[in-house]
Design a protein around this motif. Structure first.
Motif, PDB file in Angstrom:
ATOM      1  N   ALA A 140       0.842  -1.206   0.000  1.00 14.94           N
ATOM      2  CA  ALA A 140       0.000   0.000   0.000  1.00 14.94           C
ATOM      3  C   ALA A 140       0.875   1.253   0.000  1.00 14.94           C
ATOM      4  CB  ALA A 140      -0.920  -0.016   1.226  1.00 14.94           C
ATOM      5  N   GLN A 141       1.956   1.223   0.766  1.00 13.59           N
ATOM      6  CA  GLN A 141       2.861   2.375   0.785  1.00 13.59           C
ATOM      7  C   GLN A 141       3.472   2.613  -0.599  1.00 13.59           C
ATOM      8  OE1 GLN A 141       5.578   1.333   4.015  1.00 13.59           O
ATOM      9  NE2 GLN A 141       4.708   2.976   5.250  1.00 13.59           N
ATOM     10  N   GLN A 142       3.852   1.527  -1.265  1.00 16.46           N
ATOM     11  CA  GLN A 142       4.458   1.659  -2.590  1.00 16.46           C
ATOM     12  C   GLN A 142       3.474   2.252  -3.593  1.00 16.46           C
ATOM     13  OE1 GLN A 142       5.792  -2.325  -3.344  1.00 16.46           O
ATOM     14  NE2 GLN A 142       7.570  -2.155  -1.995  1.00 16.46           N
ATOM     15  N   VAL A 143       2.219   1.858  -3.499  1.00 12.12           N
ATOM     16  CA  VAL A 143       1.200   2.406  -4.409  1.00 12.12           C
ATOM     17  C   VAL A 143       1.026   3.897  -4.169  1.00 12.12           C
ATOM     18  CG1 VAL A 143      -1.264   2.402  -4.936  1.00 12.12           C
ATOM     19  CG2 VAL A 143      -0.037   0.238  -4.704  1.00 12.12           C
ATOM     20  N   LEU A 144       0.950   4.299  -2.912  1.00 12.80           N
ATOM     21  CA  LEU A 144       0.729   5.718  -2.597  1.00 12.80           C
ATOM     22  C   LEU A 144       1.943   6.576  -2.947  1.00 12.80           C
ATOM     23  CD1 LEU A 144      -1.218   5.364   0.770  1.00 12.80           C
ATOM     24  CD2 LEU A 144      -2.121   6.058  -1.460  1.00 12.80           C
ATOM     25  N   GLU A 145       3.121   5.954  -2.970  1.00 11.08           N
ATOM     26  CA  GLU A 145       4.325   6.711  -3.337  1.00 11.08           C
ATOM     27  C   GLU A 145       4.317   7.121  -4.807  1.00 11.08           C
ATOM     28  OE1 GLU A 145       7.522   4.183  -2.178  1.00 11.08           O
ATOM     29  OE2 GLU A 145       7.334   4.660  -0.031  1.00 11.08           O
ATOM     30  N   ARG A 146       3.406   6.555  -5.598  1.00  7.12           N
ATOM     31  CA  ARG A 146       3.296   6.952  -7.005  1.00  7.12           C
ATOM     32  C   ARG A 146       2.664   8.331  -7.142  1.00  7.12           C
ATOM     33  NH1 ARG A 146       0.158   1.428  -8.624  1.00  7.12           N
ATOM     34  NH2 ARG A 146       1.819  -0.061  -8.126  1.00  7.12           N
ATOM     35  N   LEU A 147       2.007   8.796  -6.088  1.00  9.72           N
ATOM     36  CA  LEU A 147       1.283  10.072  -6.150  1.00  9.72           C
ATOM     37  C   LEU A 147       2.204  11.243  -5.857  1.00  9.72           C
ATOM     38  CD1 LEU A 147      -1.927   9.057  -4.120  1.00  9.72           C
ATOM     39  CD2 LEU A 147      -1.537   8.893  -6.600  1.00  9.72           C
ATOM     40  N   GLU A 153      -2.569  14.906  -1.103  1.00  9.01           N
ATOM     41  CA  GLU A 153      -3.481  15.766  -0.329  1.00  9.01           C
ATOM     42  C   GLU A 153      -4.920  15.559  -0.788  1.00  9.01           C
ATOM     43  OE1 GLU A 153      -0.552  19.584   0.625  1.00  9.01           O
ATOM     44  OE2 GLU A 153      -1.734  19.560  -1.210  1.00  9.01           O
ATOM     45  N   VAL A 154      -5.080  15.524  -2.115  1.00 11.96           N
ATOM     46  CA  VAL A 154      -6.425  15.328  -2.665  1.00 11.96           C
ATOM     47  C   VAL A 154      -6.943  13.935  -2.281  1.00 11.96           C
ATOM     48  CG1 VAL A 154      -7.742  15.068  -4.812  1.00 11.96           C
ATOM     49  CG2 VAL A 154      -6.074  16.941  -4.577  1.00 11.96           C
ATOM     50  N   ALA A 155      -6.087  12.944  -2.391  1.00 14.38           N
ATOM     51  CA  ALA A 155      -6.496  11.567  -2.078  1.00 14.38           C
ATOM     52  C   ALA A 155      -6.972  11.460  -0.635  1.00 14.38           C
ATOM     53  CB  ALA A 155      -5.320  10.626  -2.318  1.00 14.38           C
ATOM     54  N   ARG A 156      -6.233  12.065   0.272  1.00 15.41           N
ATOM     55  CA  ARG A 156      -6.588  11.984   1.697  1.00 15.41           C
ATOM     56  C   ARG A 156      -7.960  12.612   1.958  1.00 15.41           C
ATOM     57  NH1 ARG A 156      -5.777  15.365   6.019  1.00 15.41           N
ATOM     58  NH2 ARG A 156      -5.613  14.338   8.060  1.00 15.41           N
ATOM     59  N   LEU A 157      -8.210  13.753   1.335  1.00 17.26           N
ATOM     60  CA  LEU A 157      -9.490  14.434   1.558  1.00 17.26           C
ATOM     61  C   LEU A 157     -10.638  13.663   0.911  1.00 17.26           C
ATOM     62  CD1 LEU A 157      -8.263  18.100   1.053  1.00 17.26           C
ATOM     63  CD2 LEU A 157      -8.903  17.004   3.203  1.00 17.26           C
ATOM     64  N   LEU A 158     -10.386  13.130  -0.278  1.00 18.93           N
ATOM     65  CA  LEU A 158     -11.425  12.319  -0.929  1.00 18.93           C
ATOM     66  C   LEU A 158     -11.743  11.079  -0.096  1.00 18.93           C
ATOM     67  CD1 LEU A 158     -10.201  12.452  -4.648  1.00 18.93           C
ATOM     68  CD2 LEU A 158     -12.177  13.639  -3.675  1.00 18.93           C
ATOM     69  N   ALA A 159     -10.690  10.476   0.464  1.00 19.57           N
ATOM     70  CA  ALA A 159     -10.875   9.271   1.286  1.00 19.57           C
ATOM     71  C   ALA A 159     -11.632   9.582   2.566  1.00 19.57           C
ATOM     72  CB  ALA A 159      -9.520   8.655   1.608  1.00 19.57           C
ATOM     73  N   MET A 186      -6.979   7.984  -8.924  1.00 21.29           N
ATOM     74  CA  MET A 186      -7.647   6.697  -9.152  1.00 21.29           C
ATOM     75  C   MET A 186      -6.848   5.828 -10.122  1.00 21.29           C
ATOM     76  SD  MET A 186     -10.172   6.811  -7.122  1.00 21.29           S
ATOM     77  CE  MET A 186     -11.277   7.925  -6.241  1.00 21.29           C
ATOM     78  N   GLU A 187      -6.298   6.464 -11.155  1.00 15.58           N
ATOM     79  CA  GLU A 187      -5.512   5.692 -12.140  1.00 15.58           C
ATOM     80  C   GLU A 187      -4.251   5.124 -11.501  1.00 15.58           C
ATOM     81  OE1 GLU A 187      -6.862   8.415 -15.993  1.00 15.58           O
ATOM     82  OE2 GLU A 187      -4.780   8.408 -15.301  1.00 15.58           O
ATOM     83  N   LYS A 188      -3.548   5.965 -10.760  1.00 16.09           N
ATOM     84  CA  LYS A 188      -2.258   5.544 -10.195  1.00 16.09           C
ATOM     85  C   LYS A 188      -2.413   4.513  -9.076  1.00 16.09           C
ATOM     86  CE  LYS A 188       0.396   9.757 -11.208  1.00 16.09           C
ATOM     87  NZ  LYS A 188       1.161  10.897 -10.621  1.00 16.09           N
ATOM     88  N   THR A 189      -3.507   4.598  -8.354  1.00 16.97           N
ATOM     89  CA  THR A 189      -3.693   3.679  -7.230  1.00 16.97           C
ATOM     90  C   THR A 189      -4.531   2.455  -7.598  1.00 16.97           C
ATOM     91  OG1 THR A 189      -5.681   4.856  -6.473  1.00 16.97           O
ATOM     92  CG2 THR A 189      -3.553   5.553  -5.541  1.00 16.97           C
ATOM     93  N   GLY A 190      -5.176   2.508  -8.779  1.00 20.52           N
ATOM     94  CA  GLY A 190      -6.006   1.383  -9.188  1.00 20.52           C
ATOM     95  C   GLY A 190      -7.276   1.269  -8.369  1.00 20.52           C
ATOM     96  N   THR A 191      -7.686   2.349  -7.740  1.00 21.59           N
ATOM     97  CA  THR A 191      -8.921   2.339  -6.948  1.00 21.59           C
ATOM     98  C   THR A 191     -10.059   2.926  -7.772  1.00 21.59           C
ATOM     99  OG1 THR A 191      -8.303   4.484  -5.989  1.00 21.59           O
ATOM    100  CG2 THR A 191      -7.731   2.518  -4.735  1.00 21.59           C
ATOM    101  N   GLY A 192     -11.285   2.563  -7.393  1.00 19.49           N
ATOM    102  CA  GLY A 192     -12.430   3.026  -8.151  1.00 19.49           C
ATOM    103  C   GLY A 192     -13.409   3.845  -7.343  1.00 19.49           C
ATOM    104  N   SER A 193     -13.116   4.064  -6.078  1.00 20.20           N
ATOM    105  CA  SER A 193     -14.045   4.818  -5.234  1.00 20.20           C
ATOM    106  C   SER A 193     -13.288   5.395  -4.040  1.00 20.20           C
ATOM    107  CB  SER A 193     -15.168   3.906  -4.727  1.00 20.20           C
ATOM    108  OG  SER A 193     -14.626   2.941  -3.839  1.00 20.20           O
ATOM    109  N   ALA A 194     -13.944   6.319  -3.362  1.00 26.89           N
ATOM    110  CA  ALA A 194     -13.339   6.917  -2.172  1.00 26.89           C
ATOM    111  C   ALA A 194     -13.164   5.859  -1.074  1.00 26.89           C
ATOM    112  CB  ALA A 194     -14.212   8.060  -1.663  1.00 26.89           C
ATOM    113  N   ALA A 195     -14.089   4.912  -1.020  1.00 27.69           N
ATOM    114  CA  ALA A 195     -13.988   3.864   0.005  1.00 27.69           C
ATOM    115  C   ALA A 195     -12.749   2.992  -0.226  1.00 27.69           C
ATOM    116  CB  ALA A 195     -15.252   3.002  -0.015  1.00 27.69           C
ATOM    117  N   GLU A 196     -12.507   2.629  -1.483  1.00 27.78           N
ATOM    118  CA  GLU A 196     -11.313   1.827  -1.791  1.00 27.78           C
ATOM    119  C   GLU A 196     -10.050   2.625  -1.490  1.00 27.78           C
ATOM    120  OE1 GLU A 196     -11.186   0.061  -5.660  1.00 27.78           O
ATOM    121  OE2 GLU A 196     -13.288  -0.533  -5.592  1.00 27.78           O
ATOM    122  N   LEU A 197     -10.112   3.907  -1.809  1.00 25.92           N
ATOM    123  CA  LEU A 197      -8.962   4.769  -1.539  1.00 25.92           C
ATOM    124  C   LEU A 197      -8.700   4.852  -0.029  1.00 25.92           C
ATOM    125  CD1 LEU A 197      -6.891   6.554  -2.953  1.00 25.92           C
ATOM    126  CD2 LEU A 197      -8.527   8.452  -2.802  1.00 25.92           C
TER     127      LEU A 197
END
Length: 210
Positions: A140-147, A153-159, A186-197
């Motif tokens: 999970a850390q490796q995926v988030l490091e792509r951002l 910041e946007v991901a955290r607020l959306l989540a 969403m593209e970089k993390t492969g997630t499709g919703s705020a819940a998955e994020l």
């Protein structure tokens, strides 16, 4: 040599006959076991934690470096090996210290073979769970490091469940910019919703949405 995915049991005891008897018992039951004549010898060997799990069976009283001190050093280094302590008569107080410090169990010598084997089995099961949890955390850390920093910041607020407009207002950027960042996240993390994020962020850091 042990295979990569085979559980490995490390036995650390300065009493050679007793150490050999435990190694024989473990190997006779199909376990891969490695003996170490002292805590220093184990530290020097510095065995990697196998993907198949494993544990450390550790005598609490040894000359020079004690079992408790080895436990402290391993924990300071982030070692994933669960520890089973072996104690002698009158060492219960030390064993309680070891348990408080994270050992999974202690066995008072002499102990029955089946009790020993059952405890090893449980320790290896715990080690596998810890290993998988660590892997999920690292992935999970490796995926988030792509951002980028802004995308994080946007991901955290959306989540946290905020809408694009709320994110835009908090970060003082336009709705359209948030929309673009959202797509990239969403593209970089492969997630499709705020819940998955949110699940991804929490796997990387349990306090990541605080």
């Amino acid at each position: 040599m042990a295979g990569k995915d085979v559980p490995v049991i490390h036995v650390v005891d300065d009493e050679a006959p007793f150490r050999r008897s435990l190694l024989f018992l473990l190997e006779s039951m199909g376990w891969t076991a490695v003996g170490h004549e002292s805590a220093e010898a184990f530290m020097q060997a510095a065995p990697a934690f196998p993907a198949g799990g494993g544990c450390l069976v550790l005598d609490i009283r040894m000359p020079r470096l004690s079992g408790l001190e080895l436990q402290r050093r391993l924990q300071a280094g982030g070692s994933p090996f669960p520890i089973i302590f072996m104690t002698g008569h009158g060492d219960v107080e030390l064993a309680v210290q070891a348990m408080k410090a994270g050992a999974i169990d202690f066995l008072q010598k002499p102990f029955k073979d089946q009790l020993f084997l059952d405890t090893v089995e449980r320790a290896v099961h715990i080690s596998c769970e810890r290993y998988l949890e660590t892997r999920r955390h690292q992935e999970a850390q490796q995926v988030l490091e792509r951002l980028s920093v802004r995308e994080r910041e946007v991901a955290r607020l959306l989540a946290q469940g905020l809408a694009n407009k709320e994110v835009a207002r908090l970060l003082k950027i336009s709705d359209n910019t948030v929309h673009v960042h959202r797509q990239h996240v969403m593209e970089k993390t492969g997630t499709g919703s705020a819940a998955e994020l949110a699940r991804l962020i929490l796997r990387a850091d349990p306090g990541g949405l605080d």
